[in-house]
Design an enzyme around this catalytic site. Structure first.
Site, short mmCIF file in Angstrom:
data_model
loop_
_atom_site.label_atom_id
_atom_site.label_comp_id
_atom_site.label_asym_id
_atom_site.label_seq_id
_atom_site.Cartn_x
_atom_site.Cartn_y
_atom_site.Cartn_z
N GLU A 87 18.38 -17.45 13.88
CA GLU A 87 18.45 -16.38 12.89
C GLU A 87 19.86 -15.87 12.62
OE1 GLU A 87 16.27 -15.21 10.98
OE2 GLU A 87 14.28 -15.62 11.79
N SER A 348 -27.97 10.02 52.03
CA SER A 348 -27.67 10.21 53.46
C SER A 348 -26.19 10.15 53.79
CB SER A 348 -28.40 9.13 54.28
OG SER A 348 -29.79 9.24 54.14
#
Length: 733
Positions: A87, A348
């Protein structure tokens, strides 16, 4: 000669005018440019990470875009080299505009007959276009882009400009930035990319919609290959490597973004809405493993069942994994509900703390004897889960077998209020009905509590009784005012040592962890909470809507998940601690006399040879004996205390001698009447059955009944009746 001078002067004037106009245009553009964004404050997707910075769950921006914060340090250097080579080769040297590239682009435009061959834009100019959000459609747009690029170069350094490009570059749809693109198309962070992957990510921003791999795979491949060929031509990539990269397949679909710890991540973003990155204490590897485990196990149990798991470090309280459901988008099991914070019945699971309090108060030792027999506490008569009684057992066995009656007997001695107070010391928040004092039912699940609360309680037991404040990275609880321990170290170790002896499920090995299971009333909640030397893990299974799941229990539903969760700890696994100083390691007969048998303030409540008593019918109880046809319903007589088998008598005649049952059925011999009721007045020693009929001349039978044990040693239960016939003068209602 004069005309040449005139032409030159004219050109000079035109040039000056053009320069003035251009300067004015540049000035106008400069005044209307948007503010230069700060890469550190740029609007990006919020991301929730684990303790090591690994992504757990990202969220879209306010406008619905996936734009994850990215920096060059987190990107594969191969990609950066390929991007700059393709680029903007002069990126490090220019001031925003590469004039040679602009001249080349203009020449190509003219030679191609007005067709754009290359744009000549630098990376800085592309960043300017991305910031403004408008494509370059004409010369004015290109000029604006150039002016903006010069401004960016003035305000930012090259690294910041590159970071902006890596964050804003479009990759098709609502994906922006290389990090979001890498996750969407490759399912991984961009820190390590193949040559083919890097080339594809270089190519996509040029035509993000036309080259979307999930919509046009061929166009995406062509764009990638074009980048590879260009890099080979520039000498930036070996030809052999490029040829190999072209054979790598192009993805044809977008992947889902990570969604680990989904419920916890949502809470984090809600708590810190302005944060870009929120780091939790979660371990990503463990979180992923336990989420898979929860989903797999929930499918095996029932499609409507959800599973929640919490794992935490015992020493620091940091939550290592938090699974709120079996699947966030599972509609059958209401996966959107976070069951780690849902208030449920604990079954429990509070029994270990009950016995720990008895140890701390000097009422018992793990080897102390206690009676497991039917026992009434006013109107509250607890029974064991399986309906059987074991007689005399040790506290150790009562807890490992999770017997209900001994637990309630011990809770009656230590006090429900003390139990609730110790729960709060452990940073739990037990929920009781409003304006209601704690009762004995709390010990068997008659209280609301969350999975997170229970993990905190068990973490304290594993931590020698010292409270452990759980921390998930969202909020940081303080220990101010809550520094008192929930148990002393010896009592906490006694409890842990007993829990290490609880029989494991079929997929577990004994002694590896200390754990306890629990099942709430009606099979609505299945629990299993356990710990080793470093980690505590809690598991809940059930339906979020509170509906029963027949057959679901802690030992069959939650315990297998718990043991598999510990298998996934890896290097974190650690042995249980040794006995602290002061612990008494002795059998029942070796204990001091006061500790050989559990001591309760009410000696009769825990007497070893308590006489059998009629539990039903009781004082003030009325039983309707109406039946259809000509028969009365039989009267069910129930007995507590004593040791079966029992012999039941009615009018001197035995009517029942079951082998183990504590109840027998007596059929009253009387004509059909309506209604018929059994009545025992409060405080009376006799009971009566009375019936009425609408028939004016039909007899009414009244049976005065006395129930009593007539032989304590032989366990004979005698029922004495006296049948009386009378004739009413008129109909009785």
């Amino acid at each position: 000669m004069r005309w040449v001078t005139a032409i030159g002067f004219g050109l000079f004037v035109l040039g000056c005018a053009a320069t003035i106009q251009l300067s004015a245009s540049i000035a106008e553009i400069s005044r209307t440019l948007p503010a230069t964004p700060d890469p550190a404050t740029l609007a990006v997707s919020a991301e929730v990470t684990d303790r090591d910075g690994l992504l757990l769950r990202p969220f879209t921006t306010g406008d619905g875009r996936w734009r994850l914060p990215t920096s060059r340090d987190a990107v594969d250097p191969r990609f950066l080299d390929m991007l700059i080579a393709y680029e903007d080769r002069s990126f490090a040297d220019h001031d925003g505009i590469a004039w040679s590239s602009m001249l080349r682009a203009a020449t190509q435009f003219v030679s191609a007959g007005g067709r754009v061959v290359s744009g000549g834009s630098t990376l800085t100019m592309q960043v300017a276009r991305l910031i403004e959000g408008e494509p370059t459609r004409n010369a004015w747009g290109k000029l604006r882009q150039m002016v903006h690029a010069r401004q960016l170069e003035h305000d930012l350094n090259k690294d910041q400009i590159l970071d902006l490009y890596l964050t804003l570059a479009p990759y098709g749809g609502n994906i922006e930035g290389i990090r979001a693109a890498s996750l969407a198309y490759f399912g991984k962070e961009p820190s390590r990319l193949t040559t083919a992957q890097a080339a594809l990510l270089v190519a996509l921003p040029q035509s993000p919609e036309a080259r979307r791999p999930d919509r046009n795979r061929d166009a995406a491949r062509a764009g990638r290959d074009k980048v590879l060929d260009r890099l080979v031509a520039l000498g930036a990539l070996p030809a052999e490597e490029a040829r190999a990269a072209k054979h790598e397949p192009v993805p044809d679909a977008r992947r889902e973004f990570p969604m680990l710890a989904a419920h916890l991540a949502q809470q984090a973003v809600s708590a810190q809405p302005d944060a870009r990155t929120i780091a939790l204490t979660v371990d990503k590897r463990l979180q992923d493993a336990l989420e898979r485990l929860a989903a797999a196990r929930a499918r095996l149990i029932d499609p409507n069942v959800s599973v929640a798991i919490i794992a935490a470090d015992i020493e620091s309280g940091e939550i290592l994994a938090s699974i709120g459901s079996a699947g966030l988008f599972d509609t059958l099991s209401d996966g959107y509900v976070d069951m780690t914070t849902a208030i449920r019945s604990p079954g429990s699971t509070l029994k270990p703390l009950i016995y720990g309090l008895a140890f701390e108060l000097g009422l018992a030792h793990p080897q102390s004897l206690i009676e497991d027999r039917p026992t009434a506490f006013g109107g509250y008569v607890p029974v064991n889960f399986d309906g059987f009684n074991r007689g005399t057992v040790t506290i150790h066995d009562a807890l490992t077998q999770s017997l209900n009656i001994p637990a309630v007997v011990v809770l009656d001695a230590v006090g429900p209020a003390r139990l609730v107070s110790r729960l709060r010391r452990a940073y739990a928040d037990p929920r009781l009905p409003s304006d209601t004092a704690p009762s004995l039912a709390v010990g068997l699940g008659g209280v609301g509590i969350t999975l997170r609360d229970l993990v905190s309680v068990y973490a304290a037991i594993a931590h020698g009784g010292d409270a452990v404040a759980l921390n998930d990275g969202i909020t940081h609880p303080t220990a101010e005012g809550l520094s008192a321990p929930i148990l002393d170290p010896v009592s906490a170790w006694y409890v842990a040592d007993i829990l290490a002896d609880v029989p494991p499920p079929l997929n577990g090995s004994p002694g590896r962890i200390a754990y306890k299971t629990g099942t709430s009333y009606g099979y609505r909640d299945a629990w299993a909470i356990g710990f080793d030397g470093k980690t505590v893990i809690g598991v809940w299974a059930g339906r979020p809507d509170g509906a029963p799941v027949p057959g679901l229990s802690g030992i069959t539903g939650a315990a297998p998940i718990l043991f598999e969760a510990f298998d996934r700890l890896g290097s974190r696994r650690a042995p249980l601690p040794r006995a602290p100083q002061g612990a008494i390691l002795a059998s029942t007969t070796e204990l001091p006399s006061p500790l050989q048998r559990f001591r309760h303030p009410d000696a009769g409540l825990v007497a070893r040879d308590a006489a059998p008593e009629i539990a039903f019918p009781g004082d003030g109880i009325t039983v309707d004996l109406r039946a259809g046809g000509d028969a009365l319903d039989p009267l069910m007589v129930k007995v507590r205390n004593g040791v079966p088998p029992f012999t039941f008598f009615a009018n001197g005649t035995p009517f029942g001698r079951p082998d183990f049952a504590r109840q027998a059925s007596w059929p009253p011999m009387a004509p059909a009447m309506s209604p018929c009721r059994w009545s025992m007045p409060r405080g009376a020693a006799t009971a009566s059955t009375s019936c009425s009929t609408e028939a004016a001349h039909r007899s009414i039978t009244s049976a005065r009944v006395r129930l009593r044990p007539i032989n304590r040693r032989r366990n004979l239960i005698k029922l004495v009746t006296n049948l009386v016939h009378c004739w009413p003068k008129k109909s009785i209602n």
